[in-house]
Design a protein around this motif. Structure first.
Motif, PDB file in Angstrom:
ATOM      1  N   ALA A 201       0.822  -1.206   0.000  1.00  0.00           N
ATOM      2  CA  ALA A 201       0.000   0.000   0.000  1.00  0.00           C
ATOM      3  C   ALA A 201       0.858   1.258   0.000  1.00  0.00           C
ATOM      4  O   ALA A 201       0.610   2.195  -0.763  1.00  0.00           O
ATOM      5  N   ARG A 202       1.886   1.308   0.840  1.00  0.00           N
ATOM      6  CA  ARG A 202       2.696   2.507   0.958  1.00  0.00           C
ATOM      7  C   ARG A 202       3.559   2.733  -0.281  1.00  0.00           C
ATOM      8  O   ARG A 202       3.899   3.876  -0.605  1.00  0.00           O
ATOM      9  N   ASN A 203       3.916   1.649  -0.981  1.00  0.00           N
ATOM     10  CA  ASN A 203       4.671   1.798  -2.226  1.00  0.00           C
ATOM     11  C   ASN A 203       3.772   1.828  -3.446  1.00  0.00           C
ATOM     12  O   ASN A 203       4.248   1.819  -4.575  1.00  0.00           O
ATOM     13  N   GLY A 397       1.965   3.805  14.041  1.00  0.00           N
ATOM     14  CA  GLY A 397       1.560   4.624  12.905  1.00  0.00           C
ATOM     15  C   GLY A 397       0.114   4.332  12.554  1.00  0.00           C
ATOM     16  O   GLY A 397      -0.555   3.494  13.180  1.00  0.00           O
ATOM     17  N   ALA A 398      -0.366   5.018  11.524  1.00  0.00           N
ATOM     18  CA  ALA A 398      -1.795   4.955  11.214  1.00  0.00           C
ATOM     19  C   ALA A 398      -2.231   3.639  10.602  1.00  0.00           C
ATOM     20  O   ALA A 398      -3.380   3.239  10.750  1.00  0.00           O
ATOM     21  N   ALA A 399      -1.355   2.936   9.875  1.00  0.00           N
ATOM     22  CA  ALA A 399      -1.690   1.635   9.282  1.00  0.00           C
ATOM     23  C   ALA A 399      -3.035   1.684   8.571  1.00  0.00           C
ATOM     24  O   ALA A 399      -3.990   1.020   8.942  1.00  0.00           O
ATOM     25  N   MET A 400      -3.116   2.520   7.526  1.00  0.00           N
ATOM     26  CA  MET A 400      -4.378   2.714   6.807  1.00  0.00           C
ATOM     27  C   MET A 400      -4.934   1.421   6.225  1.00  0.00           C
ATOM     28  O   MET A 400      -6.131   1.302   5.985  1.00  0.00           O
ATOM     29  N   THR A 401      -4.058   0.448   6.003  1.00  0.00           N
ATOM     30  CA  THR A 401      -4.525  -0.817   5.434  1.00  0.00           C
ATOM     31  C   THR A 401      -5.496  -1.519   6.378  1.00  0.00           C
ATOM     32  O   THR A 401      -6.244  -2.402   5.951  1.00  0.00           O
ATOM     33  N   GLU A 402      -5.495  -1.143   7.652  1.00  0.00           N
ATOM     34  CA  GLU A 402      -6.364  -1.813   8.615  1.00  0.00           C
ATOM     35  C   GLU A 402      -7.693  -1.095   8.823  1.00  0.00           C
ATOM     36  O   GLU A 402      -8.573  -1.604   9.521  1.00  0.00           O
ATOM     37  N   ALA A 403      -7.874   0.086   8.226  1.00  0.00           N
ATOM     38  CA  ALA A 403      -9.031   0.918   8.546  1.00  0.00           C
ATOM     39  C   ALA A 403     -10.358   0.221   8.265  1.00  0.00           C
ATOM     40  O   ALA A 403     -11.250   0.172   9.123  1.00  0.00           O
ATOM     41  N   ARG A 404     -10.531  -0.331   7.083  1.00  0.00           N
ATOM     42  CA  ARG A 404     -11.812  -0.929   6.738  1.00  0.00           C
ATOM     43  C   ARG A 404     -12.116  -2.156   7.584  1.00  0.00           C
ATOM     44  O   ARG A 404     -13.272  -2.455   7.875  1.00  0.00           O
ATOM     45  N   ALA A 405     -11.065  -2.865   7.973  1.00  0.00           N
ATOM     46  CA  ALA A 405     -11.269  -4.036   8.808  1.00  0.00           C
ATOM     47  C   ALA A 405     -11.733  -3.646  10.211  1.00  0.00           C
ATOM     48  O   ALA A 405     -12.183  -4.503  10.974  1.00  0.00           O
ATOM     49  N   CYS A 406     -11.631  -2.359  10.555  1.00  0.00           N
ATOM     50  CA  CYS A 406     -12.043  -1.879  11.876  1.00  0.00           C
ATOM     51  C   CYS A 406     -13.487  -1.400  11.901  1.00  0.00           C
ATOM     52  O   CYS A 406     -13.919  -0.774  12.875  1.00  0.00           O
ATOM     53  N   ALA A 407     -14.237  -1.657  10.843  1.00  0.00           N
ATOM     54  CA  ALA A 407     -15.626  -1.199  10.774  1.00  0.00           C
ATOM     55  C   ALA A 407     -16.416  -1.697  11.976  1.00  0.00           C
ATOM     56  O   ALA A 407     -16.401  -2.890  12.292  1.00  0.00           O
ATOM     57  N   ASP A 408     -17.073  -0.743  12.663  1.00  0.00           N
ATOM     58  CA  ASP A 408     -17.941  -1.023  13.812  1.00  0.00           C
ATOM     59  C   ASP A 408     -17.202  -1.618  15.004  1.00  0.00           C
ATOM     60  O   ASP A 408     -17.828  -2.171  15.914  1.00  0.00           O
ATOM     61  N   GLN A 409     -15.874  -1.518  15.035  1.00  0.00           N
ATOM     62  CA  GLN A 409     -15.100  -2.083  16.130  1.00  0.00           C
ATOM     63  C   GLN A 409     -14.614  -0.990  17.080  1.00  0.00           C
ATOM     64  O   GLN A 409     -14.812   0.202  16.845  1.00  0.00           O
ATOM     65  N   HIS A 410     -13.966  -1.413  18.163  1.00  0.00           N
ATOM     66  CA  HIS A 410     -13.404  -0.484  19.144  1.00  0.00           C
ATOM     67  C   HIS A 410     -11.917  -0.317  18.865  1.00  0.00           C
ATOM     68  O   HIS A 410     -11.147  -1.280  18.963  1.00  0.00           O
ATOM     69  N   VAL A 411     -11.524   0.890  18.527  1.00  0.00           N
ATOM     70  CA  VAL A 411     -10.143   1.214  18.198  1.00  0.00           C
ATOM     71  C   VAL A 411      -9.588   2.146  19.266  1.00  0.00           C
ATOM     72  O   VAL A 411     -10.247   3.110  19.676  1.00  0.00           O
ATOM     73  N   VAL A 412      -8.369   1.868  19.710  1.00  0.00           N
ATOM     74  CA  VAL A 412      -7.691   2.721  20.685  1.00  0.00           C
ATOM     75  C   VAL A 412      -6.515   3.407  20.005  1.00  0.00           C
ATOM     76  O   VAL A 412      -5.722   2.762  19.301  1.00  0.00           O
ATOM     77  N   ILE A 413      -6.407   4.718  20.194  1.00  0.00           N
ATOM     78  CA  ILE A 413      -5.282   5.514  19.700  1.00  0.00           C
ATOM     79  C   ILE A 413      -4.473   5.960  20.903  1.00  0.00           C
ATOM     80  O   ILE A 413      -5.009   6.596  21.812  1.00  0.00           O
ATOM     81  N   ILE A 414      -3.187   5.648  20.913  1.00  0.00           N
ATOM     82  CA  ILE A 414      -2.318   6.063  22.017  1.00  0.00           C
ATOM     83  C   ILE A 414      -1.423   7.194  21.534  1.00  0.00           C
ATOM     84  O   ILE A 414      -0.639   7.027  20.595  1.00  0.00           O
TER      85      ILE A 414
END
Length: 587
Positions: A201-203, A397-414
């Protein structure tokens, strides 16, 4: 622009064409599509309640982009939403939405908010009159607007086409990533799988990700290829090659991403492909310097992982870090700079007037000057459980590749700086719940005001100040399941969590320069007056961004006392090239 009234065909007309051949041609309704079949093209959907304006918009879009895109129209927001649902049902791609702001019943911003749920990847443009400019600016955050256009535009070749072309180019680059011939099969909660996905994704390597647990196609491909599910991740290349458990470097070499130096000697070697390095590559190549850039991961560096940068001059709608990296990379290459990615600098030495950079694998680059723009890395969490769950629910880091897989889930940002705030805003659009853990007493010291306001307006984002994660726990499959969180009053709770993204502090990437250039106690490189006090060897004063080794310069976050902002890094990268010119001329 002179608006021209044409016969009102409306949504019914466009839908009639839509239901016909998938190779329909909108540019001329009279054309017999069955007799002239064409490959199905992505759609541009325009909506305006004024027939004359809608006809003019469609006419200009058709003239500029009708060869590669279908131009579809609707006369109201509800009709356009029905059209989008029909397109999605058919499996058609929607590249661009253009909506007038002043429409009775449903304003353009309201329509775009709902349309985003149907076609989240489509670019969004709002048509406004001059009097609506304030409303358009206010809507940027509400609908993640990509652009607003003042009407009328005249001539469209100058006022419309460049804007639309840029948006479509950005959309196409993203769509290509989802439609590549390369397929990667793996587990979502696998560090090896995550590293491959993130690298691709990043490349910006076109590829399809197939989750073996969710996608039946993935399991079928494993059976056909005779691959044991225990050998994941697996990369299926376009030429039929199957790579089982490949490393990032192995996959990069097979895809030809790494590249090899084209010359024995350069005027300038740039180490690091973040904003500072890319800016230096652009300016160095444009000024006639033979320039090569070396990046260990992907162009864009840490900034390339930012979900949205909204305070960068000239982009009022904001832009993602990956988009900034793509633009900078394309620009640098167009001007003649070489880019070597997935390669890291491991040593630097001076030999007379030459400066030698050694890369992983033993390759060396010889140059007159070196610019160190290697940036920083997020600090690792040392709390129990974090190391073992990295890449398996915990990400740096943000790891945008994981965003869609987090739909309706609980995400923690530190974290509590801008990068953490940008990630919180981004993931709030996907996750059901986002919790920010901020060790400080407030966000005001480390985060920009605009981000604080955005976060406060998001109902599914909770900010806990004075809080920190003190442990992470996984399940029997080794996936993150819970975090132990200590509140400001010292009490601790064990909470269910689906994913955690860490943005705490930053460590400079300078270990490879140990004993070569002077650094401060934290590892950041000294330059200019600081370098002079740290053992400058020549009679002349060092240039402002010159290190303790003449001819070796530094720019961006890796420099001691630098301002950790994208704009300042870009400025330093370009300024370094000017100083390098002086060095090459004056010695």
């Amino acid at each position: 622009m002179a608006w021209r009234v044409s016969s009102r065909r409306g949504l019914q007309s466009d839908r009639a064409h839509l239901r016909g051949s998938g190779a329909r041609r909108v540019a001329s309704p009279a054309v017999d599509e069955e007799a002239n079949p064409r490959p199905r093209r992505p759609a541009i959907v325009a909506v305006d309640d004024e027939p004359a304006v809608l006809a003019a918009v469609a006419r200009d879009l058709r003239r500029g982009f009708g060869e590669h895109y279908r131009i579809l129209r609707a006369h109201s927001g509800p009709e356009a939403l029905d059209l989008l649902r029909e397109l999605r049902t058919r499996g058609d791609q929607v590249a661009l939405l253009i909506a007038d702001q002043r429409m009775p019943g449903m304003a353009g911003t309201e329509y775009l908010v709902q349309a985003r749920q149907i076609v989240p990847d489509a670019k969004r443009v709002l048509l406004t009159a001059y009097a609506d400019t304030e409303a358009a600016i206010a809507a940027i955050n509400e609908v993640a607007l990509d652009y607003y256009l003042l009407k009328p535009w005249d001539p469209p070749e100058e006022q419309l086409f460049p804007v639309v072309e840029d948006l479509l180019q950005t959309w196409e680059s993203g769509a290509a990533l989802e439609a590549g011939g390369l397929r990667v099969i793996g587990h979502r909660f696998s560090k090896a799988s995550h590293d491959l996905r993130d690298f691709l994704a990043r490349n910006r390597v076109p590829a399809r990700w197939l989750d073996v647990e969710r996608d039946g196609e993935a399991r079928e491909l494993l059976v056909v290829a005779g691959i044991d599910a225990e050998r994941l991740p697996v990369a299926l290349l376009e030429d039929g090659t199957v790579l089982e458990r490949p490393t990032v470097l192995e996959l990069a070499e097979r895809l030809g991403v790494t590249g090899q130096p084209a010359a024995d000697h350069y005027d300038l070697v740039i180490v690091g492909g973040g904003p500072a390095g890319l800016a230096a590559a652009v300016y160095g190549a444009s000024e006639g310097l033979r320039t090569v850039l070396v990046e260990r991961e992907a162009p864009g560096g840490q900034a390339g992982q930012s979900s949205r940068i909204e305070n960068y001059l000239g982009f009022p709608m904001g832009l993602s870090g990956s988009d900034l990296a793509r633009r900078g990379t394309d620009q640098a290459r167009r001007l003649g700079a070489e880019l070597l990615t997935v390669q890291d600098a491991v040593a630097l030495r001076a030999e007379g007037a030459g400066r030698i950079v050694t890369l992983t694998g033993g390759t060396t680059l010889s140059a007159n000057c070196v610019l160190v723009a290697s940036g920083v890395s997020y600090n690792q969490m040392n709390a129990p459980g974090f190391a073992g769950l990295t890449g398996q629910g915990i990400y740096y880091g943000a790891a945008m590749t994981e965003a869609r897989a987090c739909a309706d889930q609980h995400v923690v940002i530190i974290g509590g700086a801008n990068s953490a705030g940008q990630a919180a805003v981004y993931f709030a659009g996907w996750a059901g719940r986002v919790t920010m853990l901020v060790r400080a007493a407030s966000l005001t010291k480390s985060m920009s005001h605009y981000l604080i306001e955005q976060i406060a307006a998001l109902p599914n984002v909770e900010v806990r100040t004075g809080a920190q994660a003190v442990a992470a726990e996984g399940d029997e499959q080794g996936r993150l399941r819970r975090l132990r969180i200590r509140a400001a009053d010292g009490s601790e709770t064990l909470e269910d969590v689906d994913a955690c993204f860490v943005f705490i502090g930053a460590a400079p990437r300078t270990d490879w320069l140990d004993g070569v250039v002077a650094r401060d106690e934290r590892g950041f490189i000294l330059a200019g007056p600081d370098a002079q006090r740290a053992g400058w060897p020549l009679a002349r004063d060092p240039y402002l961004l010159e290190t303790t080794v003449p001819g070796v310069f530094v720019a961006g976050d890796v420099r001691a006392r630098s301002i950790k902002r994208v704009a300042s890094a870009v400025g330093e990268g370009s300024m370094a090239v000017s100083l390098i010119h002086q060095y090459l001329v004056d010695g």
